[in-house]
Design a protein around this motif. Structure first.
Motif, mmCIF file in Angstrom:
data_model
loop_
_atom_site.group_PDB
_atom_site.id
_atom_site.type_symbol
_atom_site.label_atom_id
_atom_site.label_comp_id
_atom_site.label_asym_id
_atom_site.label_seq_id
_atom_site.Cartn_x
_atom_site.Cartn_y
_atom_site.Cartn_z
ATOM 1 N N ILE A 220 0.843 -1.206 0.000
ATOM 2 C CA ILE A 220 0.000 0.000 0.000
ATOM 3 C C ILE A 220 0.871 1.246 0.000
ATOM 4 N N ILE A 221 1.925 1.240 0.839
ATOM 5 C CA ILE A 221 2.842 2.399 0.893
ATOM 6 C C ILE A 221 3.503 2.598 -0.463
ATOM 7 N N SER A 222 3.914 1.493 -1.095
ATOM 8 C CA SER A 222 4.561 1.593 -2.402
ATOM 9 C C SER A 222 3.590 2.157 -3.440
ATOM 10 N N ALA A 223 2.333 1.679 -3.406
ATOM 11 C CA ALA A 223 1.330 2.180 -4.365
ATOM 12 C C ALA A 223 1.044 3.655 -4.126
ATOM 13 N N ASN A 224 0.920 4.047 -2.851
ATOM 14 C CA ASN A 224 0.666 5.455 -2.529
ATOM 15 C C ASN A 224 1.819 6.340 -2.966
ATOM 16 N N THR A 225 3.047 5.836 -2.821
ATOM 17 C CA THR A 225 4.223 6.608 -3.240
ATOM 18 C C THR A 225 4.203 6.814 -4.753
ATOM 19 N N GLU A 226 3.823 5.789 -5.481
ATOM 20 C CA GLU A 226 3.744 5.924 -6.941
ATOM 21 C C GLU A 226 2.663 6.936 -7.338
ATOM 22 N N VAL A 227 1.547 6.936 -6.591
ATOM 23 C CA VAL A 227 0.488 7.908 -6.882
ATOM 24 C C VAL A 227 0.992 9.321 -6.629
ATOM 25 N N ILE A 228 1.716 9.498 -5.527
ATOM 26 C CA ILE A 228 2.271 10.829 -5.207
ATOM 27 C C ILE A 228 3.209 11.282 -6.317
ATOM 28 N N GLU A 229 4.058 10.358 -6.809
ATOM 29 C CA GLU A 229 4.991 10.722 -7.873
ATOM 30 C C GLU A 229 4.247 11.019 -9.182
ATOM 31 N N MET A 230 3.064 10.391 -9.379
ATOM 32 C CA MET A 230 2.285 10.665 -10.593
ATOM 33 C C MET A 230 1.594 12.016 -10.512
ATOM 34 N N THR A 231 1.148 12.378 -9.323
ATOM 35 C CA THR A 231 0.443 13.658 -9.175
ATOM 36 C C THR A 231 1.391 14.825 -9.008
ATOM 37 N N SER A 232 2.580 14.530 -8.560
ATOM 38 C CA SER A 232 3.615 15.572 -8.433
ATOM 39 C C SER A 232 4.943 14.974 -8.833
ATOM 40 N N PRO A 234 8.663 13.446 -8.697
ATOM 41 C CA PRO A 234 9.417 12.674 -7.708
ATOM 42 C C PRO A 234 10.372 13.577 -6.931
ATOM 43 N N SER A 235 10.531 13.304 -5.658
ATOM 44 C CA SER A 235 11.408 14.100 -4.798
ATOM 45 C C SER A 235 12.320 13.164 -4.007
ATOM 46 N N GLU A 236 13.223 13.791 -3.279
ATOM 47 C CA GLU A 236 14.130 12.987 -2.463
ATOM 48 C C GLU A 236 13.358 12.209 -1.396
ATOM 49 N N TRP A 237 12.198 12.717 -0.978
ATOM 50 C CA TRP A 237 11.402 12.045 0.051
ATOM 51 C C TRP A 237 10.756 10.784 -0.502
ATOM 52 N N THR A 238 10.213 10.885 -1.705
ATOM 53 C CA THR A 238 9.609 9.690 -2.298
ATOM 54 C C THR A 238 10.675 8.647 -2.637
ATOM 55 N N GLU A 239 11.840 9.136 -3.065
ATOM 56 C CA GLU A 239 12.932 8.199 -3.350
ATOM 57 C C GLU A 239 13.369 7.483 -2.075
ATOM 58 N N SER A 240 13.427 8.232 -0.959
ATOM 59 C CA SER A 240 13.795 7.625 0.320
ATOM 60 C C SER A 240 12.766 6.578 0.739
ATOM 61 N N ILE A 241 11.479 6.898 0.526
ATOM 62 C CA ILE A 241 10.425 5.929 0.874
ATOM 63 C C ILE A 241 10.583 4.652 0.049
ATOM 64 N N LYS A 242 10.839 4.804 -1.234
ATOM 65 C CA LYS A 242 10.992 3.640 -2.110
ATOM 66 C C LYS A 242 12.218 2.806 -1.726
ATOM 67 N N ASN A 243 13.300 3.501 -1.340
ATOM 68 C CA ASN A 243 14.506 2.775 -0.910
ATOM 69 C C ASN A 243 14.239 1.953 0.350
ATOM 70 N N GLN A 244 13.506 2.575 1.296
ATOM 71 C CA GLN A 244 13.215 1.861 2.546
ATOM 72 C C GLN A 244 12.265 0.690 2.308
ATOM 73 N N ILE A 245 11.340 0.867 1.359
ATOM 74 C CA ILE A 245 10.442 -0.244 1.014
ATOM 75 C C ILE A 245 11.247 -1.400 0.423
#
Length: 424
Positions: A220-232, A234-245
């Motif tokens: 769910i977190i991964s899907a939400n992160t992808e949605v955030i990157e689609m609506t805005s 990509p940032s260092e925060w989304t990249e950090s979330i993806k790395n931690q996932i």
């Protein structure tokens, strides 16, 4: 793992029992031998004090039931009794001051002639010492009142047989008892380790359940992160979330894999394959990875090495060791991966070495323990890429053990090396 634990429990219990039995049987026999030797020495001493004859210590007058106090044996001869004189077999050889035999007394023994008695005395003179053995006879040497030496020989045939018989009987009984107790240990060992088995099963079940439960929120977190990157963007925060996932996914996968390995549910498919080609294929992607981190990876793989094992598991082993070396190599350092046959041609050795100015201290075998970290003081800020979870090397060790191999670590000359050895 459970089988190994049970086997280790049986071995330790059997070893402890063996040590205790050896100490007990050894002590009993030593005490028995010392007691018999002491009685022999008392008889020789008594004969020596009386120039080869038994004193009338136990002579009683008619009607007397106990010897008078002055005729009782002293503390040094308490083991002697009225029958000792008649039970003892001995002979004596008396020498003059010039060293010539002048008297031989074989009246208290039937197995030795006068010539044999003199021969024994000559051997004793060459051997020297006191209370020593020549064959089954124990001898002592004393000086006579009128000069010259008196050699006294005590027949210890019966005592020697007693010592030997007691030793054989005690060892036989101890061996039978040891085997019986070992069988009982084997039978009841399963009950002894049952609490550990129950705790282990609960732990394994928890890891399995937790792994499945964590996968859902991670998805769910991964899907939400992808949605955030689609609506805005990509940032260092989304990249950090993806790395931690990704890191958590890797952690869960390793935990599940290690759990399956330890419960023996992983079925390895053994077949002959080209290990050299597999090693080259596995190591190649890490060359680029090392370069992106400012490090250098060199490979030295002997061609044509064939091995019978699980190719996928061994590829995973090579990948874990090289990935570990790239992760922990010093900045600008060198990683060397070497695969070759040993000089005796009986083993294949895989060695992965990386530069390491500050290697872990202490017993490096702990690096293969699950969740072990060599430096617990490092914070995520200064070593997030190196922190790890201490599972990869545990998996590598499990793969080696499944292939009857051995893995070890060694740090010297600013390098740390991991070596896996497999019999061909």
């Amino acid at each position: 793992m459970i089988k190994k634990l049970r086997r280790r429990f049986v071995l330790i219990a059997a070893l402890c029992l063996l040590i205790v039995e050896v100490l007990i049987i050894g002590s009993i026999n030593i005490i028995n031998i010392m007691s018999i030797n002491r009685d022999e020495d008392q008889i020789l001493e008594l004969l020596s004090e009386n120039e080869g004859k038994f004193p009338e210590l136990f002579k009683r007058s008619k009607g007397q039931t106990e010897p008078p106090p002055e005729m009782e044996p002293d503390d040094g001869h308490k083991s002697l009794n009225a029958e000792t004189k008649y039970q003892t077999r001995y002979f004596t050889v008396s020498y003059s001051e010039s060293g010539k035999p002048v008297r031989v007394d074989t009246g208290h023994i039937a197995a030795v002639s006068s010539d044999e008695a003199i021969s024994y005395a000559e051997q004793a003179a060459e051997k020297g010492g006191q209370n020593r053995y020549i064959g089954n006879y124990k001898y002592t040497v004393s000086e006579k009142e009128n000069g010259g030496d008196l050699y006294i020989f005590l027949d210890c045939t019966k005592d020697i047989a007693t010592k030997r018989g007691f030793l054989i009987i005690s060892i036989t009984i101890a061996a039978a008892g040891y085997l019986l107790v070992c069988v009982m240990i084997i039978i009841f060992s399963k009950r002894a380790v049952r609490p550990f088995i129950e705790n282990y099963e609960k732990q394994r079940q928890f890891i399995t359940d937790a792994g499945h439960e964590i996968k859902t929120p991670l998805a769910i977190i991964s899907a939400n992160t992808e949605v955030i990157e689609m609506t805005s963007e990509p940032s260092e925060w989304t990249e950090s979330i993806k790395n931690q996932i990704a890191r958590l996914d890797g952690l869960i996968a390793n935990l599940m894999r290690l759990s399956r390995m330890e419960e023996d549910s992983v079925k390895y498919i053994f077949s002959e394959f080209d290990l050299s080609a597999a090693a080259k294929d596995t190591a190649e992607p890490f060359i680029t990875l090392a370069e992106t981190k400012g490090k250098k990876l060199e490979t030295d793989i002997e061609n044509g090495l064939r091995y019978t094992g699980d190719e996928g598991a061994l590829r995973q082993l090579i990948s874990i060791l090289i990935e570990n070396a790239v992760k922990y190599c010093d900045d600008g350092g060198l990683i060397r991966a070497k695969l070759h046959k040993s000089s005796n041609g009986k083993n294949i050795r895989l060695t992965v070495t990386n530069s390491c100015k500050n290697p872990p201290e202490g017993d490096l075998s702990k690096l293969f323990d699950r969740f072990y970290r060599a430096d617990t003081s490092r914070s995520r800020d200064e070593g997030e890429q190196k922190s790890g979870y201490g599972i990869g090397l545990s998996v590598a060790k499990a793969v080696c053990e499944a292939h009857k191999g051995k893995i070890s670590a060694k740090a010297e000359n600013g390098d740390i090396s991991f070596t896996a050895v497999f019999k061909i």
